[in-house]
Design a protein around this motif. Structure first.
Motif, PDB file in Angstrom:
ATOM      1  N   ALA A   6     -11.044  47.039  -7.878  1.00  0.00           N
ATOM      2  CA  ALA A   6     -12.167  47.936  -8.102  1.00  0.00           C
ATOM      3  C   ALA A   6     -11.714  49.266  -8.697  1.00  0.00           C
ATOM      4  CB  ALA A   6     -12.918  48.171  -6.797  1.00  0.00           C
ATOM      5  N   ALA A   7     -10.570  49.780  -8.220  1.00  0.00           N
ATOM      6  CA  ALA A   7     -10.054  51.047  -8.737  1.00  0.00           C
ATOM      7  C   ALA A   7      -9.694  50.930 -10.216  1.00  0.00           C
ATOM      8  CB  ALA A   7      -8.842  51.483  -7.925  1.00  0.00           C
ATOM      9  N   ILE A   8      -9.084  49.813 -10.598  1.00  0.00           N
ATOM     10  CA  ILE A   8      -8.697  49.605 -11.996  1.00  0.00           C
ATOM     11  C   ILE A   8      -9.939  49.473 -12.873  1.00  0.00           C
ATOM     12  CG2 ILE A   8      -7.542  48.023 -13.580  1.00  0.00           C
ATOM     13  CD1 ILE A   8      -5.608  47.341 -11.290  1.00  0.00           C
ATOM     14  N   ILE A   9     -10.926  48.707 -12.392  1.00  0.00           N
ATOM     15  CA  ILE A   9     -12.164  48.521 -13.153  1.00  0.00           C
ATOM     16  C   ILE A   9     -12.908  49.844 -13.290  1.00  0.00           C
ATOM     17  CG2 ILE A   9     -14.424  47.386 -13.168  1.00  0.00           C
ATOM     18  CD1 ILE A   9     -13.093  45.047 -11.664  1.00  0.00           C
ATOM     19  N   GLN A  10     -12.959  50.615 -12.206  1.00  0.00           N
ATOM     20  CA  GLN A  10     -13.673  51.894 -12.226  1.00  0.00           C
ATOM     21  C   GLN A  10     -13.082  52.850 -13.252  1.00  0.00           C
ATOM     22  OE1 GLN A  10     -13.616  55.178  -8.942  1.00  0.00           O
ATOM     23  NE2 GLN A  10     -15.352  53.839  -8.451  1.00  0.00           N
ATOM     24  N   CYS A  11     -11.779  52.847 -13.361  1.00  0.00           N
ATOM     25  CA  CYS A  11     -11.111  53.718 -14.321  1.00  0.00           C
ATOM     26  C   CYS A  11     -11.484  53.368 -15.759  1.00  0.00           C
ATOM     27  CB  CYS A  11      -9.599  53.624 -14.134  1.00  0.00           C
ATOM     28  SG  CYS A  11      -8.625  54.521 -15.356  1.00  0.00           S
ATOM     29  N   ALA A  12     -11.823  52.114 -16.005  1.00  0.00           N
ATOM     30  CA  ALA A  12     -12.069  51.649 -17.380  1.00  0.00           C
ATOM     31  C   ALA A  12     -13.548  51.604 -17.739  1.00  0.00           C
ATOM     32  CB  ALA A  12     -11.456  50.259 -17.569  1.00  0.00           C
ATOM     33  N   ASN A  36     -19.612  64.387 -14.784  1.00  0.00           N
ATOM     34  CA  ASN A  36     -21.063  64.540 -14.815  1.00  0.00           C
ATOM     35  C   ASN A  36     -21.650  64.055 -16.127  1.00  0.00           C
ATOM     36  OD1 ASN A  36     -21.940  66.033 -12.234  1.00  0.00           O
ATOM     37  ND2 ASN A  36     -20.183  67.225 -12.888  1.00  0.00           N
ATOM     38  N   ALA A  37     -20.899  64.246 -17.213  1.00  0.00           N
ATOM     39  CA  ALA A  37     -21.345  63.731 -18.508  1.00  0.00           C
ATOM     40  C   ALA A  37     -21.351  62.205 -18.499  1.00  0.00           C
ATOM     41  CB  ALA A  37     -20.441  64.255 -19.621  1.00  0.00           C
ATOM     42  N   ASN A  38     -20.390  61.606 -17.804  1.00  0.00           N
ATOM     43  CA  ASN A  38     -20.332  60.151 -17.699  1.00  0.00           C
ATOM     44  C   ASN A  38     -21.532  59.613 -16.929  1.00  0.00           C
ATOM     45  OD1 ASN A  38     -18.955  57.432 -17.634  1.00  0.00           O
ATOM     46  ND2 ASN A  38     -18.928  57.886 -15.448  1.00  0.00           N
ATOM     47  N   LEU A  39     -21.926  60.313 -15.867  1.00  0.00           N
ATOM     48  CA  LEU A  39     -23.087  59.888 -15.110  1.00  0.00           C
ATOM     49  C   LEU A  39     -24.379  60.086 -15.893  1.00  0.00           C
ATOM     50  CD1 LEU A  39     -22.318  61.225 -11.496  1.00  0.00           C
ATOM     51  CD2 LEU A  39     -21.877  58.949 -12.432  1.00  0.00           C
ATOM     52  N   GLY A  40     -24.420  61.142 -16.706  1.00  0.00           N
ATOM     53  CA  GLY A  40     -25.625  61.426 -17.480  1.00  0.00           C
ATOM     54  C   GLY A  40     -26.658  62.181 -16.665  1.00  0.00           C
ATOM     55  N   ASP A  41     -27.795  62.408 -17.244  1.00  0.00           N
ATOM     56  CA  ASP A  41     -28.889  63.108 -16.576  1.00  0.00           C
ATOM     57  C   ASP A  41     -29.663  62.103 -15.735  1.00  0.00           C
ATOM     58  OD1 ASP A  41     -30.721  64.945 -15.782  1.00  0.00           O
ATOM     59  OD2 ASP A  41     -31.863  64.955 -17.654  1.00  0.00           O
ATOM     60  N   ILE A  42     -29.220  61.907 -14.518  1.00  0.00           N
ATOM     61  CA  ILE A  42     -29.784  60.849 -13.682  1.00  0.00           C
ATOM     62  C   ILE A  42     -30.667  61.431 -12.590  1.00  0.00           C
ATOM     63  CG2 ILE A  42     -27.808  59.339 -14.098  1.00  0.00           C
ATOM     64  CD1 ILE A  42     -26.798  60.033 -11.318  1.00  0.00           C
ATOM     65  N   ASN A  43     -31.496  60.582 -12.057  1.00  0.00           N
ATOM     66  CA  ASN A  43     -32.366  60.943 -10.949  1.00  0.00           C
ATOM     67  C   ASN A  43     -31.523  61.269  -9.714  1.00  0.00           C
ATOM     68  OD1 ASN A  43     -33.967  60.182  -8.412  1.00  0.00           O
ATOM     69  ND2 ASN A  43     -35.566  60.274  -9.982  1.00  0.00           N
ATOM     70  N   PRO A  44     -31.878  62.339  -8.972  1.00  0.00           N
ATOM     71  CA  PRO A  44     -31.100  62.693  -7.770  1.00  0.00           C
ATOM     72  C   PRO A  44     -31.012  61.552  -6.757  1.00  0.00           C
ATOM     73  CG  PRO A  44     -32.583  64.480  -8.359  1.00  0.00           C
ATOM     74  CD  PRO A  44     -32.930  63.320  -9.254  1.00  0.00           C
ATOM     75  N   ASN A  45     -32.046  60.728  -6.680  1.00  0.00           N
ATOM     76  CA  ASN A  45     -32.005  59.592  -5.756  1.00  0.00           C
ATOM     77  C   ASN A  45     -30.930  58.588  -6.162  1.00  0.00           C
ATOM     78  OD1 ASN A  45     -34.144  60.602  -4.221  1.00  0.00           O
ATOM     79  ND2 ASN A  45     -35.672  59.633  -5.545  1.00  0.00           N
ATOM     80  N   LEU A  46     -30.822  58.344  -7.468  1.00  0.00           N
ATOM     81  CA  LEU A  46     -29.789  57.433  -7.966  1.00  0.00           C
ATOM     82  C   LEU A  46     -28.410  58.026  -7.735  1.00  0.00           C
ATOM     83  CD1 LEU A  46     -28.894  54.882  -9.412  1.00  0.00           C
ATOM     84  CD2 LEU A  46     -29.332  56.026 -11.604  1.00  0.00           C
ATOM     85  N   GLY A  63     -20.626  55.116 -17.353  1.00  0.00           N
ATOM     86  CA  GLY A  63     -22.019  54.996 -16.959  1.00  0.00           C
ATOM     87  C   GLY A  63     -22.189  54.944 -15.457  1.00  0.00           C
ATOM     88  N   VAL A  64     -23.349  55.387 -15.013  1.00  0.00           N
ATOM     89  CA  VAL A  64     -23.602  55.510 -13.583  1.00  0.00           C
ATOM     90  C   VAL A  64     -23.668  54.157 -12.890  1.00  0.00           C
ATOM     91  CG1 VAL A  64     -26.110  55.608 -13.922  1.00  0.00           C
ATOM     92  CG2 VAL A  64     -25.107  56.541 -11.841  1.00  0.00           C
ATOM     93  N   TYR A  65     -24.237  53.141 -13.536  1.00  0.00           N
ATOM     94  CA  TYR A  65     -24.392  51.848 -12.872  1.00  0.00           C
ATOM     95  C   TYR A  65     -23.053  51.139 -12.695  1.00  0.00           C
ATOM     96  CZ  TYR A  65     -29.399  52.515 -13.403  1.00  0.00           C
ATOM     97  OH  TYR A  65     -30.673  53.014 -13.300  1.00  0.00           O
ATOM     98  N   ALA A  66     -22.176  51.289 -13.690  1.00  0.00           N
ATOM     99  CA  ALA A  66     -20.836  50.710 -13.552  1.00  0.00           C
ATOM    100  C   ALA A  66     -20.067  51.416 -12.441  1.00  0.00           C
ATOM    101  CB  ALA A  66     -20.083  50.817 -14.867  1.00  0.00           C
ATOM    102  N   PHE A  67     -20.214  52.739 -12.370  1.00  0.00           N
ATOM    103  CA  PHE A  67     -19.535  53.497 -11.316  1.00  0.00           C
ATOM    104  C   PHE A  67     -20.069  53.097  -9.943  1.00  0.00           C
ATOM    105  CE2 PHE A  67     -18.627  57.306  -8.767  1.00  0.00           C
ATOM    106  CZ  PHE A  67     -17.293  57.508  -9.072  1.00  0.00           C
TER     107      PHE A  67
END
Length: 321
Positions: A119-125, A67-77, A128-132
């Motif tokens: 994609a799994a390897i990239i996601q692990c590295a 959740n810290a990685n995602l940050g305080d994001i809009n519920p729609n996002l 931020g929410v947009y990269a995820f």
């Protein structure tokens, strides 16, 4: 060769049982069937990968570091991010079906599994929410390709006496992936670093890796080979895996003739049918609506809402601790 071809009009398991077949009664003792069935089992990995992701978000949302990685994001996002697999997979099914028909089942599975593994390897590295979100869309595209080609491949290469079980088992393996995901996220729930969510994310590449390995064991679909006028190759595949190399085997000859006749009938029917057929009559429009509603109702059974809810069971456990 003339005998089996003459009974193609009477299809079904009962006909298969009347034909002689050069295999051991127990498939575990037959070299051709043993190799084939082990390879088919690895193709189930795309269903397990789907199940893994279906359970993964529930676990990740319970992790403070995620959740810290995602940050305080809009519920729609957040909702769009969680739906990333579907956003990538839904449009991928259409091109994947054409690639599967023109380039082959194995080629399409290889594309999908490779995209998912990357994609799994990239996601692990990433952070931020947009990269995820981007990697989840990428995973969805890969899953769309793999899920489009793997089921017909397993059905078309399976021995007739195993085909029913193979077809039934494919989607049942979904739960294996979901269970593994739940166990893994629970195990890393209290890891005091970002690896609490990076490890489960990286493990999304586990099932695609299995599937890529399995492509070394499974042959191309004989049905696809016949559709491309590669008849000798198709007959060789059937003989090698369904009769230990005996080309004159009655069951092999029957299967080959059955495939040829089915494709000939489909080719003839395709001259008068197309996408517009769905809307040509009231009955066809009704059937199309049923197909759409069945898919919708399966996804709206409630499991998606529970798994992605802010008050999911796993999150409740983490909050209590």
């Amino acid at each position: 060769m003339g005998g089996p071809a003459g009974v193609v009009a009477s299809q079904g398991n009962e006909v298969y049982k009347t034909l002689s077949n050069n295999v051991n009664a127990k498939w575990t003792r037959d070299p051709g069937l043993r190799r084939l069935n082990i390879g088919i089992a690895t193709m189930f990995a795309s269903a397990a990968a789907n199940g893994y992701d279906g359970s993964l978000i529930n676990g990740l949302l319970a992790m403070p570091y995620f959740n810290a990685n995602l940050g305080d994001i809009n519920p729609n996002l957040l909702g769009i991010t969680l739906a990333g697999i579907s956003l990538g997979g839904l449009p991928a099914f259409i091109p994947a079906s054409y690639v599967s028909d023109y380039m082959g089942r194995r080629f399409t599975v290889a594309i999908g599994s490779s995209i998912m593994l990357a994609a799994a390897i990239i996601q692990c590295a990433t952070s931020g929410v947009y990269a995820f979100l981007g990697t989840r869309i990428m995973l969805g595209i890969g899953l769309g390709f793999a899920q489009t080609a793997a089921p017909p491949l397993t059905t078309e290469i399976a021995h007739p006496k195993h085909r029913g079980n193979v077809t039934n088992l494919f989607q049942a393996i979904w739960y294996w992936g979901a269970i593994l995901s739940a166990v893994l996220t629970l195990g890393t729930l209290f890891v005091e670093s970002s690896w609490s969510w990076r490890v489960p994310s990286l493990m999304q590449g586990f099932f695609p890796a299995i599937q890529l390995f399995g492509l070394l064991l499974v042959p191309e679909s004989p049905r696809w080979l016949v559709s491309k006028n590669r008849h000798d190759e198709a007959l060789h595949v059937l003989a090698k895996y369904h009769a230990n190399g005996s080309v004159e085997d009655e069951l092999v000859q029957y299967e080959y003739q059955e495939i040829c006749q089915a494709l000939a009938m489909e080719k003839e029917a395709s001259k008068s049918t197309g996408w517009s057929t769905f809307f040509a009559t009231k009955g066809n429009r009704h059937r199309l609506l049923i197909c759409i509603l069945v898919g919708f109702m399966i996804q709206w059974a409630g499991n998606g809402i529970v798994s992605s809810s802010a008050d999911s069971p796993l999150q409740t456990i983490s909050h209590r601790f």
